[in-house]
Motif scaffolding. Structure first.
Motif, PDB file in Angstrom:
ATOM      1  N   GLU A 157      -7.969  -3.752  20.551  1.00  0.00           N
ATOM      2  CA  GLU A 157      -8.944  -4.377  19.791  1.00  0.00           C
ATOM      3  C   GLU A 157      -9.695  -3.422  18.731  1.00  0.00           C
ATOM      4  OE1 GLU A 157     -11.497  -5.366  22.969  1.00  0.00           O
ATOM      5  OE2 GLU A 157     -10.386  -7.197  23.526  1.00  0.00           O
ATOM      6  N   THR A 158      -9.505  -2.217  18.862  1.00  0.00           N
ATOM      7  CA  THR A 158     -10.296  -1.345  17.891  1.00  0.00           C
ATOM      8  C   THR A 158      -9.191  -0.648  16.988  1.00  0.00           C
ATOM      9  OG1 THR A 158      -9.954   0.609  19.511  1.00  0.00           O
ATOM     10  CG2 THR A 158     -11.843  -0.772  19.661  1.00  0.00           C
ATOM     11  N   GLY A 159      -8.033  -0.528  17.453  1.00  0.00           N
ATOM     12  CA  GLY A 159      -6.919   0.116  16.418  1.00  0.00           C
ATOM     13  C   GLY A 159      -6.867   1.532  16.876  1.00  0.00           C
ATOM     14  N   VAL A 160      -7.550   2.268  17.721  1.00  0.00           N
ATOM     15  CA  VAL A 160      -7.605   3.457  18.342  1.00  0.00           C
ATOM     16  C   VAL A 160      -6.424   3.687  18.915  1.00  0.00           C
ATOM     17  CG1 VAL A 160      -8.859   5.477  19.475  1.00  0.00           C
ATOM     18  CG2 VAL A 160     -10.156   3.689  18.029  1.00  0.00           C
ATOM     19  N   LYS A 161      -5.661   4.592  18.666  1.00  0.00           N
ATOM     20  CA  LYS A 161      -4.431   4.931  19.811  1.00  0.00           C
ATOM     21  C   LYS A 161      -4.743   5.545  20.874  1.00  0.00           C
ATOM     22  CE  LYS A 161      -1.472   4.791  15.733  1.00  0.00           C
ATOM     23  NZ  LYS A 161      -0.279   5.443  14.902  1.00  0.00           N
ATOM     24  N   THR A 162      -4.006   5.328  21.992  1.00  0.00           N
ATOM     25  CA  THR A 162      -4.005   6.237  23.130  1.00  0.00           C
ATOM     26  C   THR A 162      -2.379   6.630  23.450  1.00  0.00           C
ATOM     27  OG1 THR A 162      -3.580   4.307  24.737  1.00  0.00           O
ATOM     28  CG2 THR A 162      -5.863   4.781  23.875  1.00  0.00           C
ATOM     29  N   ILE A 163      -2.499   7.509  24.522  1.00  0.00           N
ATOM     30  CA  ILE A 163      -1.185   8.144  24.877  1.00  0.00           C
ATOM     31  C   ILE A 163      -0.065   6.588  25.123  1.00  0.00           C
ATOM     32  CG2 ILE A 163      -1.741   8.125  27.344  1.00  0.00           C
ATOM     33  CD1 ILE A 163       0.658  10.429  25.298  1.00  0.00           C
ATOM     34  N   PHE A 164      -0.587   5.701  25.480  1.00  0.00           N
ATOM     35  CA  PHE A 164       0.221   4.631  25.939  1.00  0.00           C
ATOM     36  C   PHE A 164       0.825   3.972  24.401  1.00  0.00           C
ATOM     37  CE2 PHE A 164      -3.207   4.543  29.019  1.00  0.00           C
ATOM     38  CZ  PHE A 164      -2.355   5.036  30.210  1.00  0.00           C
ATOM     39  N   GLU A 165       0.126   3.983  23.532  1.00  0.00           N
ATOM     40  CA  GLU A 165       0.804   3.476  22.313  1.00  0.00           C
ATOM     41  C   GLU A 165       1.859   4.530  21.678  1.00  0.00           C
ATOM     42  OE1 GLU A 165      -1.992   1.056  23.105  1.00  0.00           O
ATOM     43  OE2 GLU A 165      -2.638   3.070  22.796  1.00  0.00           O
ATOM     44  N   GLU A 166       1.655   5.902  21.997  1.00  0.00           N
ATOM     45  CA  GLU A 166       2.520   6.857  21.759  1.00  0.00           C
ATOM     46  C   GLU A 166       3.835   6.739  22.409  1.00  0.00           C
ATOM     47  OE1 GLU A 166       0.899  10.880  22.039  1.00  0.00           O
ATOM     48  OE2 GLU A 166      -0.191  10.655  20.318  1.00  0.00           O
ATOM     49  N   VAL A 167       3.581   6.242  23.680  1.00  0.00           N
ATOM     50  CA  VAL A 167       4.827   6.105  24.520  1.00  0.00           C
ATOM     51  C   VAL A 167       5.723   4.742  24.156  1.00  0.00           C
ATOM     52  CG1 VAL A 167       5.487   5.541  27.061  1.00  0.00           C
ATOM     53  CG2 VAL A 167       3.720   7.214  26.383  1.00  0.00           C
ATOM     54  N   LEU A 168       4.852   3.783  23.698  1.00  0.00           N
ATOM     55  CA  LEU A 168       5.466   2.338  23.303  1.00  0.00           C
ATOM     56  C   LEU A 168       6.302   2.718  22.196  1.00  0.00           C
ATOM     57  CD1 LEU A 168       5.519  -0.498  23.908  1.00  0.00           C
ATOM     58  CD2 LEU A 168       3.395  -0.627  22.207  1.00  0.00           C
ATOM     59  N   THR A 169       5.740   3.505  21.187  1.00  0.00           N
ATOM     60  CA  THR A 169       6.275   3.754  20.073  1.00  0.00           C
ATOM     61  C   THR A 169       7.839   4.676  20.365  1.00  0.00           C
ATOM     62  OG1 THR A 169       4.452   4.023  18.558  1.00  0.00           O
ATOM     63  CG2 THR A 169       6.345   5.085  17.601  1.00  0.00           C
ATOM     64  N   SER A 170       7.562   5.754  21.283  1.00  0.00           N
ATOM     65  CA  SER A 170       8.804   6.383  21.619  1.00  0.00           C
ATOM     66  C   SER A 170       9.875   5.527  22.479  1.00  0.00           C
ATOM     67  CB  SER A 170       8.487   7.666  22.470  1.00  0.00           C
ATOM     68  OG  SER A 170       8.099   7.246  23.905  1.00  0.00           O
ATOM     69  N   LEU A 171       9.565   4.408  22.828  1.00  0.00           N
ATOM     70  CA  LEU A 171      10.487   3.804  23.587  1.00  0.00           C
ATOM     71  C   LEU A 171      11.640   3.080  22.607  1.00  0.00           C
ATOM     72  CD1 LEU A 171       8.465   1.873  26.424  1.00  0.00           C
ATOM     73  CD2 LEU A 171      10.150   3.637  26.667  1.00  0.00           C
ATOM     74  N   LYS A 172      11.280   2.951  21.259  1.00  0.00           N
ATOM     75  CA  LYS A 172      12.119   2.411  20.632  1.00  0.00           C
ATOM     76  C   LYS A 172      13.066   3.366  19.973  1.00  0.00           C
ATOM     77  CE  LYS A 172       8.341  -0.229  17.953  1.00  0.00           C
ATOM     78  NZ  LYS A 172       7.896  -0.382  16.879  1.00  0.00           N
ATOM     79  N   ASN A 173      13.008   4.649  20.386  1.00  0.00           N
ATOM     80  CA  ASN A 173      14.247   5.525  20.037  1.00  0.00           C
ATOM     81  C   ASN A 173      13.933   6.717  20.807  1.00  0.00           C
ATOM     82  OD1 ASN A 173      11.683   6.392  18.453  1.00  0.00           O
ATOM     83  ND2 ASN A 173      12.548   5.591  16.722  1.00  0.00           N
TER      84      ASN A 173
END
Length: 450
Positions: free
Chosen positions: A314-330
């Motif tokens: 909702e806020t656009g503030v990233k957390t460690i989970f968004e980093e993991v989500l990004t890393s799952l792509k590659n």
């Protein structure tokens, strides 16, 4: 991309999982690992790649069942080539191999504790910081260590304590040396109370990231954990750092006093202009053992974690989970959490441990005053133990489709609970819930892009 012929026989990887999610399927290559999404024709394709059929046969069967331009031989050959490059199919039978024993080519990261001295007395402190250790390293020791780290391929240097700003001159000289050598990612972890107007331009000039720890998202919880009067001082300093364009993050350790403040922590970061909130769970080590009432289980933390993820979206503030989500792509295949393999923790007296959570315990790898960093990393019994570990050595993990994504979880947690590194994490069910949630989110994202 490799061109495939119609006569090529295609094999599946060792552990391919298809899970239906609404109108599409999550396809997880657990041996890669990688995640893609597929429709019904894609699901059929993967099921036909069983090592008994040629590509031409597979294409014919799919096109007959799902006739469209997308299932033409040309398109399926292109699709197959992409999957081959990503490791989702193979032209040879798959053999699951353990990684080679020994350290990787690079020691990517070290946590360097500049002192155990601290100006606060936080209830949850895992190393019981307060007074300095006897015989803490001098500038010469630390500069030699940083140079040795750089020679081993060092990428990320995290300067921490105790409170790093209590050795301010050493902090800045160390950061300057690292920057001159070309170490790319330099960060200081701090409680945020001692940062001055003079410090901020130096941090900015040296491009040092600043990670400020909070005991909670409100004055009440923060003060309970870290002491009266500290919250507003820390918030003021975070604002000054952000206004000066110093790369600043907020770190929250989830524990009983702040367990209901997940969304507030993210909202506070948004208000302060901070773009990333990092999360840890309280570790019942050090001073935390004296305050058992602060402890929480991973299961208790799950509602807060979900609340944080919702607030992040909702806020656009990233957390460690968004980093993991990004890393799952590659993400590449990971057989352990990296402790003792490509990451080490160094106490302020030069003692070396696989990671911060092992500090002060029996798994000490050596001391840099007695051996070089390279000798300890490559030859010590403790580091070799960690470098020879694989999630494939754990029977329950070996059969799990998430093994190379989860990599067995936190080894320190497992060792603390089970006194054994080669057993399933006591928090396995929590990791599974988190990772499947993230994989499902990624799959929805990829389906929208398709």
């Amino acid at each position: 991309m490799k061109s495939l012929s119609e006569d090529q026989v295609l094999f599946p990887p060792g552990h391919l999982l298809l899970r239906k999610l609404g109108e599409f399927y999550i396809v997880l290559n657990a041996d890669g690992p990688n995640v893609i999404v597929a429709d019904e024709s894609g699901r059929e394709f993967f099921q036909l790649c069983d090592g008994t059929r040629r590509l031409g046969e597979i294409a014919d069967q799919i096109h007959q069942k799902y006739p469209s331009e997308g299932t033409s031989l040309k398109n399926i050959k292109e699709f197959s080539g992409t999957l081959l490059a990503a490791g989702f199919v193979s032209t040879e039978p798959f053999h699951q191999l353990k990684k080679e024993a020994g350290p990787p080519e690079k020691l990517s990261q070290i946590y360097l504790h500049l002192t155990r001295q601290c100006n606060l007395n936080c209830k949850h402190c895992y190393i019981n910081a307060g007074v300095p250790l006897q015989d803490e390293m001098k500038l010469k020791d630390i500069l030699t260590l940083v140079e040795d780290f750089w020679k081993l391929g060092g990428y990320r240097l995290i300067l921490t304590g105790g409170e790093a700003f209590l050795r301010r001159e050493l902090l800045f000289q160390t950061a300057s040396k690292a920057r001159d050598l070309g170490i790319q990612d330099i960060k200081v972890e701090t409680n945020g109370t001692l940062i001055t107007d003079t410090d901020i331009p130096i941090l900015k000039d040296l491009e040092v990231k600043v990670a400020v720890s909070l005991g909670g998202a409100t004055p009440e919880s923060h003060s309970y954990v870290r002491g009266e009067g500290t919250f507003h001082k820390v918030i003021k300093n975070v604002k000054r750092l952000v206004e000066s364009n110093v790369d600043t993050t907020i770190g929250i350790t989830l524990m009983r006093p702040n367990l209901e403040e997940g969304a507030k922590a993210v909202e506070l970061a948004k208000e302060l202009g901070v773009n990333l909130v990092t999360l840890n769970m309280v570790t019942m080590m050090g001073r935390a053992r004296e305050h058992k009432e602060m402890g929480i289980s991973p299961a208790e933390a799950m509602p807060t974690i979900k609340e944080i993820r919702k607030a992040s979206a909702e806020t656009g503030v990233k957390t460690i989970f968004e980093e993991v989500l990004t890393s799952l792509k590659n993400i590449g295949r990971r057989e352990s959490c990296g402790a003792g393999v490509d990451s080490l923790s160094i106490a302020s007296n030069g003692d070396i441990y696989p990671c911060n959570s092992f500090q002060g315990g029996p798994l000490k790898a050596g001391n840099i005053r007695q051996q070089s960093l390279e000798e300890i990393w490559k030859n010590s019994e403790v580091c070799q133990t960690f470098q020879n570990l694989s999630v494939l050595d754990i029977p329950e993990c070996k059969r799990c489709e998430l093994k190379f994504i989860c990599s067995g979880g936190c080894l320190a947690e497992t060792y603390r609970e089970r006194e054994n590194l080669r057993v399933k994490s006591p928090y396995c069910h929590v990791y599974k819930e988190i990772y499947w949630d993230l994989i499902s989110e990624l799959a929805h994202e990829l389906w929208k892009e398709a």
